[in-house]
Scaffold this motif. Structure first.
Motif, PDB file in Angstrom:
ATOM      1  N   SER A   1      39.610  34.702  34.642  1.00  0.00           N
ATOM      2  CA  SER A   1      39.637  36.078  34.150  1.00  0.00           C
ATOM      3  C   SER A   1      41.066  36.587  34.039  1.00  0.00           C
ATOM      4  N   ILE A   2      41.230  37.621  33.195  1.00  0.00           N
ATOM      5  CA  ILE A   2      42.541  38.209  32.903  1.00  0.00           C
ATOM      6  C   ILE A   2      42.511  39.658  33.391  1.00  0.00           C
ATOM      7  N   ALA A   3      43.142  39.923  34.528  1.00  0.00           N
ATOM      8  CA  ALA A   3      43.133  41.255  35.117  1.00  0.00           C
ATOM      9  C   ALA A   3      44.198  42.132  34.478  1.00  0.00           C
ATOM     10  N   SER A   4      44.070  43.451  34.669  1.00  0.00           N
ATOM     11  CA  SER A   4      45.044  44.405  34.132  1.00  0.00           C
ATOM     12  C   SER A   4      46.447  44.044  34.577  1.00  0.00           C
ATOM     13  N   GLY A   5      47.352  43.881  33.610  1.00  0.00           N
ATOM     14  CA  GLY A   5      48.747  43.643  33.918  1.00  0.00           C
ATOM     15  C   GLY A   5      49.088  42.255  34.412  1.00  0.00           C
ATOM     16  N   ALA A   6      48.110  41.348  34.517  1.00  0.00           N
ATOM     17  CA  ALA A   6      48.380  40.010  35.038  1.00  0.00           C
ATOM     18  C   ALA A   6      49.184  39.190  34.034  1.00  0.00           C
ATOM     19  N   THR A   7      50.046  38.332  34.554  1.00  0.00           N
ATOM     20  CA  THR A   7      50.811  37.413  33.707  1.00  0.00           C
ATOM     21  C   THR A   7      50.023  36.116  33.579  1.00  0.00           C
ATOM     22  N   VAL A   8      49.537  35.848  32.377  1.00  0.00           N
ATOM     23  CA  VAL A   8      48.687  34.681  32.124  1.00  0.00           C
ATOM     24  C   VAL A   8      49.201  33.990  30.870  1.00  0.00           C
ATOM     25  N   SER A   9      49.311  32.679  30.891  1.00  0.00           N
ATOM     26  CA  SER A   9      49.769  31.923  29.732  1.00  0.00           C
ATOM     27  C   SER A   9      48.839  32.159  28.548  1.00  0.00           C
TER      28      SER A   9
ATOM     29  N   ARG B   1      40.811  50.367  34.991  1.00  0.00           N
ATOM     30  CA  ARG B   1      41.284  48.995  35.173  1.00  0.00           C
ATOM     31  C   ARG B   1      40.386  48.059  34.362  1.00  0.00           C
ATOM     32  N   THR B   2      40.978  47.034  33.783  1.00  0.00           N
ATOM     33  CA  THR B   2      40.200  46.100  32.970  1.00  0.00           C
ATOM     34  C   THR B   2      40.297  44.690  33.536  1.00  0.00           C
ATOM     35  N   ASN B   3      39.293  43.894  33.208  1.00  0.00           N
ATOM     36  CA  ASN B   3      39.266  42.480  33.573  1.00  0.00           C
ATOM     37  C   ASN B   3      38.516  41.745  32.469  1.00  0.00           C
ATOM     38  N   VAL B   4      39.194  40.830  31.797  1.00  0.00           N
ATOM     39  CA  VAL B   4      38.590  40.094  30.686  1.00  0.00           C
ATOM     40  C   VAL B   4      38.153  38.726  31.191  1.00  0.00           C
ATOM     41  N   VAL B   5      36.871  38.400  30.978  1.00  0.00           N
ATOM     42  CA  VAL B   5      36.305  37.141  31.462  1.00  0.00           C
ATOM     43  C   VAL B   5      35.942  36.271  30.260  1.00  0.00           C
ATOM     44  N   PRO B   6      36.600  35.114  30.085  1.00  0.00           N
ATOM     45  CA  PRO B   6      36.277  34.233  28.959  1.00  0.00           C
ATOM     46  C   PRO B   6      35.012  33.429  29.229  1.00  0.00           C
ATOM     47  N   PRO B   7      34.527  32.674  28.240  1.00  0.00           N
ATOM     48  CA  PRO B   7      33.330  31.860  28.468  1.00  0.00           C
ATOM     49  C   PRO B   7      33.500  30.844  29.593  1.00  0.00           C
ATOM     50  N   GLY B   8      34.748  30.505  29.949  1.00  0.00           N
ATOM     51  CA  GLY B   8      34.976  29.539  31.021  1.00  0.00           C
ATOM     52  C   GLY B   8      34.618  30.053  32.401  1.00  0.00           C
TER      53      GLY B   8
ATOM     54  N   THR C   1      31.894  50.188  37.778  1.00  0.00           N
ATOM     55  CA  THR C   1      32.333  49.145  36.855  1.00  0.00           C
ATOM     56  C   THR C   1      31.250  48.925  35.815  1.00  0.00           C
ATOM     57  N   ARG C   2      31.642  48.965  34.552  1.00  0.00           N
ATOM     58  CA  ARG C   2      30.723  48.654  33.453  1.00  0.00           C
ATOM     59  C   ARG C   2      31.255  47.424  32.724  1.00  0.00           C
ATOM     60  N   SER C   3      30.339  46.624  32.205  1.00  0.00           N
ATOM     61  CA  SER C   3      30.715  45.403  31.500  1.00  0.00           C
ATOM     62  C   SER C   3      30.220  45.442  30.070  1.00  0.00           C
TER      63      SER C   3
ATOM     64  N   MET D   1      35.231  47.068  32.978  1.00  0.00           N
ATOM     65  CA  MET D   1      36.008  48.304  33.055  1.00  0.00           C
ATOM     66  C   MET D   1      35.622  49.061  34.322  1.00  0.00           C
ATOM     67  N   THR D   2      36.623  49.382  35.129  1.00  0.00           N
ATOM     68  CA  THR D   2      36.383  50.096  36.383  1.00  0.00           C
ATOM     69  C   THR D   2      37.144  51.408  36.363  1.00  0.00           C
ATOM     70  N   ALA D   3      36.436  52.516  36.637  1.00  0.00           N
ATOM     71  CA  ALA D   3      37.063  53.837  36.695  1.00  0.00           C
ATOM     72  C   ALA D   3      37.497  54.137  38.125  1.00  0.00           C
ATOM     73  N   THR D   4      38.756  54.540  38.296  1.00  0.00           N
ATOM     74  CA  THR D   4      39.214  54.940  39.625  1.00  0.00           C
ATOM     75  C   THR D   4      38.459  56.191  40.051  1.00  0.00           C
ATOM     76  N   ASP D   5      38.388  56.412  41.367  1.00  0.00           N
ATOM     77  CA  ASP D   5      37.581  57.537  41.857  1.00  0.00           C
ATOM     78  C   ASP D   5      38.408  58.744  42.274  1.00  0.00           C
ATOM     79  N   GLU D   6      39.718  58.766  41.884  1.00  0.00           N
ATOM     80  CA  GLU D   6      40.526  59.940  42.224  1.00  0.00           C
ATOM     81  C   GLU D   6      40.041  61.181  41.483  1.00  0.00           C
ATOM     82  N   VAL D   7      39.602  60.995  40.226  1.00  0.00           N
ATOM     83  CA  VAL D   7      39.072  62.108  39.441  1.00  0.00           C
ATOM     84  C   VAL D   7      37.554  62.073  39.554  1.00  0.00           C
TER      85      VAL D   7
END
Length: 738
Positions: free
Chosen positions: A512-520, A500-507, A471-473, A555-561
């Motif tokens: 955080s907003i994960a990949s594909g998550a339903t967030v207002s 896979r992504t995860n967006v973290v706001p200043p809060g 995972t890199r940020s 950002m997290t890279a899957t380890d299948e490849v």
């Protein structure tokens, strides 16, 4: 005499005549048909300092009366305003509205305030004082409707103020609503009149306080006789049913987010069947980059897209075309189907490709901006090969048929490109050109151009290499002036689940907003090798709105490849703070100019990162022939990733105001070819937040410089030293023999 107080204090102000400022009416005539002799005797142009750089009085419509006039003033921080004051009248109203419209258009960077005595109606008055006109079913009165309709298409029409009808009223006409054209920002229309409050002698007045850093307006209403808010007073003698609109706050327009008509015109010549150097063919790389471009614009949902494909001429689509009514998430699938249908083969006619896009944009009722994005992987080679000068001239001629404000951006993919002509034509028409062999940079370029189409600004744009399972940020700053934040993450391999992504706001991580998550307040979409996350700002986080500060994307890279993955991260936003860059080649040297502005700024430093040219092979015609042969595409050499030098040039600040900073620098190109320039501004905004802005430009150096020419003095000194050493050596040898 009362107004003399303001004159003595040197405080800017403006006045306008209302319905009680006419001279006595003629029997049987309309009050609007009479003159205003007394008004102009006291408040005519002679009362004010002559218009000029140091005068707040801007002048009047006819120069002799002050019936219609305007005032110019600035905040202590340097934010500029224009207040246009229009008379209560229908006499020559069309000419007056045309005059006011011209003032708003001539001052696009000023906060615009238009005031007239009677604009809004208010049916709550019940037909009492103010007359039947005040109870119109239309929110606008007889005079107000004409004023609003004539001025509402101006992006800087931030406020409209009026009185006449009793009571208080406040309406925000949102961008894209029934009354406010799309992409111009909101416009706030306010009415206040307290003459029937507490017998009409309570002296209520309204104060509007502008916070020019946060771009907010705070409104208070008070009486010098008691300071009681007007909405709490007893209405006498007419029941007003006044709602509590005496004290409130609102955001005013910090930027103009224009609607754009964009034509994406793409090369499908035979050379596109060659290998891209990473995965798949160049055509595969184009399709993925174009799909990313489409999804970015569709998330915005306000712009119209048309697509063209070309080889030796413009080529019709074999599938249904996306609707021209506007690209959004509901019809983006049709655009993706069009992209999937592209097949390679044939020669390269860039002129016809550009002409098709320009023709598409010459439509009835065009949007505010029109942009052509052109993609090609080869040189213009049919119906004939043209010199760089001739091709540039013909491209400019095609652009000119679309009008003076049409913009051109282009992406070249390969080592045999018409770079000189494309770079020149893009620069001539407000855009830039990219020449690349790396598919991830091609996708990045499409992504940056999509942001430009939407009138957004790049905030950050790094590339990471992420190991399997790692995972890199990436952290980047967001300003209070930024809204509609979008994060585009794309990678090399055609695997939608690779990153896979995860967006973290200043809060914090709890929001955080994960990949594909339903967030207002969040939209997400993904493709074969990209993911897009769009966040409306401010963003609700644990019951609190978060906005400016440091945002993070993980950002997290899957380890299948079992190989590392290159990942590009682009953050951009609709914003008031914008950076523009311009490069010019003068006498063999590159002049770089940057302009940063649009909102209060505390400080900024500027750096230009210049990417060295790629080698030019000049073999695109042969590659088109090979790629058009069913058995020949396999013999096309795959594109290889070529290491590029990056030269860093610090720019020097050359000028500044409260909300703009300019910088410039120079660079001496040594090699022939296309140089790409990325200017980065590291800035501190008005609230103290540290953020970045990025802008692109390009130029073509027509010839390589001789090593001897720029270094002749050094070479001469070296030769003199060597000659002196030789003379001394010979002298020593002679003495030794003696």
């Amino acid at each position: 005499g009362s107004m003399d107080t303001l004159d003595t204090a040197g405080i800017p102000y403006g006045v306008l005549p209302g319905n009680h400022d006419f001279d006595p009416t003629v029997p049987g005539g309309s009050i609007c048909d009479t003159t205003r002799v007394d008004y102009n005797a006291n408040f005519g142009p002679a009362r004010y300092p002559a218009p000029g750089p140091t005068s707040f009085y801007g002048g009047s419509q006819d120069g002799t009366t002050n019936d219609n006039n305007f005032t110019l003033f600035s905040s202590p921080g340097g934010v500029e305003f224009i207040a246009i004051n229009l008379a209560y009248s229908t006499i020559n109203q069309a000419a007056t509205i045309t005059w006011a419209d011209g003032l708003l258009k001539a001052n696009p960077n000023r906060v615009g305030i238009v005031t007239s005595h009677f604009i809004l109606t208010d049916s709550r008055t019940g037909g009492g004082p103010g007359g039947a006109d005040c109870t119109s079913s239309d929110d606008f009165g007889l005079y107000g409707r004409a004023i609003w309709d004539g001025l509402k298409d101006n992006p800087n029409l931030n406020f409209v103020l009026s009185g006449h009808c009793r009571g208080e009223k406040w309406i925000t006409y949102q961008s894209g609503g029934g009354e406010r054209p799309a992409c111009l920002g909101d416009s706030h229309v306010l009415m206040s009149n307290y003459q029937d409050h507490v017998g009409g002698n309570s002296g209520y007045m309204r104060i509007m306080r502008f916070d020019t850093t946060l771009r907010t307006l705070n409104v208070d209403t008070f009486s010098p006789l008691g300071g009681v808010p007007a909405s709490t007073a007893i209405a006498d003698p007419i029941p007003m049913n006044t709602i509590s609109v005496s004290s409130f706050s609102l955001d005013y327009n910090a930027f103009v987010n224009q609607c754009t008509d964009v034509a994406l015109t793409m090369d499908r010549s035979g050379s596109m069947n060659g290998a891209s150097g990473i995965a798949g063919t160049k055509l595969d790389a184009l399709k993925n980059a174009a799909n990313l471009f489409i999804d970015q614009i569709a998330l915005d949902g306000r712009h119209r897209l048309v697509m063209e494909q070309f080889n030796s001429a413009s080529v019709a689509w074999s599938v249904p075309e996306a609707p021209w009514t506007g690209l959004n998430s509901g019809n983006a699938g049709t655009a993706h189907t069009m992209i999937t249908s592209i097949m390679g083969g044939g020669a390269t006619n860039i002129i016809d490709g550009l002409q098709a896009g320009v023709t598409d944009l010459n439509v009835v009722g065009p949007n505010d901006r029109r942009v052509v994005v052109l993609f090609t992987d080869g040189m213009h080679n049919t119906p004939s090969v043209l010199s760089d000068t001739d091709l540039r001239a013909q491209l400019n001629a095609q652009m000119a048929t679309g009008g003076p404000d049409m913009e051109l951006y282009s992406v070249g993919f390969g080592t045999s490109l018409s770079n000189a002509a494309l770079s020149g034509a893009a620069g001539d028409n407000g855009g830039w050109h990219v020449g690349e062999v790396d598919p991830i940079v091609v996708a990045k370029s499409f992504s940056l151009m999509a942001a430009r189409v939407m009138d957004n600004q790049a905030l950050s744009d790094p590339v990471y290499v992420i190991k399997p399972g790692e995972t890199r940020s990436h952290r980047f700053g967001v300003s209070r002036s930024d809204t509609e934040l979008t994060i585009a993450v794309h990678w090399d391999r055609f695997d939608p689940n690779r990153i896979r992504t995860n967006v973290v706001p200043p809060g914090g991580a709890s929001c955080s907003i994960a990949s594909g998550a339903t967030v207002s307040g969040v939209q997400q979409t993904s493709g074969t090798n990209y993911r897009l996350v769009r966040v409306n700002l401010p963003f609700g986080c644990n019951g609190t709105d978060v906005h400016e500060g440091d945002w993070e994307v993980q950002m997290t890279a899957t380890d299948e490849v079992r190989v590392p993955e290159r990942v590009d991260v682009l953050a951009y936003a609709a914003t008031a703070i914008k950076l523009n860059a311009r490069v010019d080649l003068v006498a063999g040297r590159l002049n770089i100019a940057a302009f940063l502005g649009g909102a209060p700024l505390k400080d900024a430093t500027f750096t230009a990162h210049i990417l060295s040219p790629l080698p030019e092979t000049g073999d695109s015609t042969r590659l088109d022939e090979l790629g058009s042969d069913p058995g020949g595409a396999a013999s096309i050499p795959p594109l290889e990733l070529i290491p590029r030098d990056v030269i860093t040039v610090p720019l020097t600040v050359s000028g500044r105001t409260a909300d703009s900073i300019e910088a410039e620098g120079t660079f001496d190109p040594r090699r022939k070819g296309l140089y790409q320039v990325r200017v980065i501004a590291d800035l501190i905004d008005g609230s103290g937040q540290n953020v970045n802005r990025e802008a692109m430009a390009s130029f073509y150096s027509p010839k390589a410089k001789s090593f001897l020419a720029p270094n002749w003095i050094s070479i001469l000194v070296i030769l003199i030293v060597l000659l002196a050493a030789y003379v001394i050596f010979r002298g020593n040898r002679r003495r030794g023999r003696a």
